[in-house]
Structure formats: C-alpha cells, structure tokens
Design an enzyme around this catalytic site. Structure first.
Site, short mmCIF file in Angstrom:
data_model
loop_
_atom_site.label_atom_id
_atom_site.label_comp_id
_atom_site.label_asym_id
_atom_site.label_seq_id
_atom_site.Cartn_x
_atom_site.Cartn_y
_atom_site.Cartn_z
N TYR A 132 0.90 -1.26 0.23
CA TYR A 132 0.04 0.03 -0.01
C TYR A 132 0.74 1.47 -0.06
O TYR A 132 1.83 1.16 0.51
CB TYR A 132 -0.98 0.12 1.28
CG TYR A 132 -2.03 -0.84 1.26
CD1 TYR A 132 -3.22 -0.85 0.65
CD2 TYR A 132 -2.13 -2.10 1.92
CE1 TYR A 132 -4.27 -1.35 0.77
CE2 TYR A 132 -3.01 -2.80 1.87
CZ TYR A 132 -4.32 -2.74 1.26
OH TYR A 132 -5.21 -3.56 1.31
N TYR A 189 -0.15 -9.98 0.43
CA TYR A 189 1.08 -9.29 1.19
C TYR A 189 0.89 -10.04 2.74
O TYR A 189 -0.13 -10.29 3.12
CB TYR A 189 0.92 -7.73 1.41
CG TYR A 189 -0.67 -7.35 1.93
CD1 TYR A 189 -0.83 -7.23 3.28
CD2 TYR A 189 -1.55 -6.87 1.07
CE1 TYR A 189 -1.97 -6.86 3.78
CE2 TYR A 189 -2.89 -6.33 1.61
CZ TYR A 189 -2.85 -6.49 2.91
OH TYR A 189 -4.22 -6.04 3.19
N ARG A 235 -2.66 -12.04 3.45
CA ARG A 235 -3.72 -11.78 2.87
C ARG A 235 -3.94 -12.19 1.44
O ARG A 235 -2.89 -12.05 0.74
CB ARG A 235 -4.06 -10.36 3.13
CG ARG A 235 -3.99 -9.62 4.42
CD ARG A 235 -5.36 -10.16 5.41
NE ARG A 235 -6.29 -10.48 4.75
CZ ARG A 235 -7.31 -9.79 4.22
NH1 ARG A 235 -7.42 -8.61 4.36
NH2 ARG A 235 -8.45 -10.28 3.58
N HIS A 258 -6.97 -8.76 -2.39
CA HIS A 258 -8.06 -8.26 -2.49
C HIS A 258 -8.45 -6.75 -2.72
O HIS A 258 -7.32 -6.03 -2.73
CB HIS A 258 -8.64 -8.40 -1.08
CG HIS A 258 -7.81 -7.92 -0.03
ND1 HIS A 258 -6.55 -8.45 0.61
CD2 HIS A 258 -7.88 -6.47 0.74
CE1 HIS A 258 -5.96 -7.65 1.31
NE2 HIS A 258 -6.42 -6.46 1.37
N HIS A 286 -10.26 -3.35 -1.44
CA HIS A 286 -11.45 -2.66 -0.26
C HIS A 286 -12.30 -1.92 -0.87
O HIS A 286 -12.03 -0.98 -1.86
CB HIS A 286 -10.64 -2.13 0.82
CG HIS A 286 -9.61 -2.76 1.60
ND1 HIS A 286 -10.03 -3.31 2.94
CD2 HIS A 286 -8.48 -3.06 1.48
CE1 HIS A 286 -9.00 -3.91 3.30
NE2 HIS A 286 -7.93 -3.87 2.28
#
Ligand code: FE2
Length: 246
Positions: A112, A151, A161, A164, A166
C-alpha cells in the site's frame, strides 16, 4: 426496517444486519478483534442533523479519472491491467443507483502507499491505489485498475492476505456507510485467511469472491472480474463491522 429519529425530526431507515451473514465483532483467530471488539452492548445514539443530511459526495465531486487507477499518474502502473465491474442491489434485487463507491488496494507487489506499510516490497510511483465512482441508473459500476498482490501481515506467523480490493459504499448519509472486501477466484490463501473465514456462512464467504468475466474483458487490453454487491437481506454481501486497514 426500523427508523432512527434525530433531534431535527428527520429519520434515517435502519436495517438490522443478520448475525449469521456478517462477521462477528470478536473472532479470536483475527487477532486485532480481541482488543478492539466491544465488551459492552452497543448504545443507540440519537442522530443529529449532520448525520442525517450529509454532506454526501455526489456526482459533482467524482470525475471519470477517479475510476481508472491506471491513468492517475504520468505513466501506467506495473501489473496486470483488470476491469472490475458489477451492480449494487438491495435485498429485493433492485438496483441501487447514484451511490458512491470508493475502493483502495495494494499495488501489484502487494504494498500500500501508506506510511504504516513498510514491508520490503516495492512502491509504484504510478499507482496510488485509490478510486471512486458513482453507480449509474441501473446500479452499475466499473473500475479499471491493476490486480493487487498478496501481502504479509502480523496476525500470526507467516500470515498472508489473499489478493483483495477494499470497497466502501455510501447510502443516503455517512452513518449508512458499509465497508467490505472483494477477492479474486481460486486464491490458494483463502484457507488461511482469518478475515475471510470470520464470516460465519460459507456461502457468504463465497459472495466476496469475484468471477472472471470473459465478456467484460477488452481484447489486447485488460482481463475482467465481475462482482455484484447486495446491501441487505439473506443474500447480503458480508460487511465489516468497522474499517480495517488490512
Ligand atoms: Fe487490504
């Protein structure tokens, strides 16, 4: 449906969430829920005019580039270009038009653009990972982006994870905001993800997984995934009880 009345006399519809569709506040395998889940039953607060009336971010603040995450910088980001599209529906299968959808995601390497994300994967100067759009008159939405990477996170040893995106959806006011995550089909990390597995209903978990959509692909340009969002009822898309940074 019940109504919550404000001091102004205006009221917002309130839709109780079925307990066996959405994840519980406390799910010990998802470690941070242990410290942040409430220990007391919730109190209903009277809503003020501010919560009932907005402001809402409407069409006038959303520009077409907001929904194309590959065109927000000088050059295109690294990664597999994809189109993510679908329809927002209510419990009766009716389309939900003119609702704001916001997305955020990691880059192709699984990182991110955020100050707390410091794991050693590369940042991409051409990718912010933020997008937004309004549903059209048929409740449809469409984003162009790149496929996010998996990640690691600190929930347990060697925790990863699944890839995905959000999603945040606004209803008629801030207090109706709903947050959830969209996954990609056949991810081998599903079995080991306590966030996805905190959803009690196996069918509910599957409703968070998008489908590959050949008809939405663009030849020589982008793969495509389709994902519909159901806001309420037995077939509702499971939503998080609060915003989660993971
Ligand atoms: Fe995430």
């Amino acid at each position: 449906m019940t109504a919550t009345e404000s001091r102004s006399g205006l009221s917002l519809p309130h839709y109780p969430l079925p307990a066996d569709v959405h994840p519980p506040h406390l799910f010990p395998d998802y470690r941070s829920t242990v410290s942040r889940s409430p220990s007391q039953p919730p109190l209903a607060l009277r809503q003020e005019l501010t919560e009932v009336t907005g402001p809402l971010l409407g069409q006038e603040r959303v520009v077409p580039l907001d929904s194309d995450l590959t065109q927000q910088h000088d050059y295109e980001p690294i990664g597999q270009r994809i189109i993510v599209s679908g329809q927002v529906l209510d419990s009766d299968g009716r389309a939900v038009p003119d609702t704001l959808i916001e997305i955020w995601q990691a880059n192709a390497a699984g990182r991110y653009r955020h100050e707390v994300d410091r794991w050693p994967a590369p940042l991409d100067a051409n990718f912010s990972g933020l997008g937004r759009t309004m549903t059209d008159s048929e409740g449809r939405y469409r984003f162009t982006t790149i496929k996010p990477g998996a990640y690691p996170w600190s929930n347990h040893y060697n925790a990863w994870r699944p890839a995905h995106i959000h999603f945040s959806l606004f209803g008629r006011a801030f207090v109706q905001r709903l947050v959830t995550q969209m996954y990609f089909p056949d991810d081998p990390l599903f079995l080991y993800d306590p966030i996805k597995n905190s959803i009690p209903d196996p069918e509910g978990r599957e409703r968070l997984v998008s489908s590959f959509s050949l008809e939405q692909t663009e030849a020589d340009w982008a793969l495509a995934f389709s994902w519909d969002i159901v806001l309420r009822g037995r077939d509702a898309t499971p939503f998080e009880s609060e915003v989660d940074a993971k």
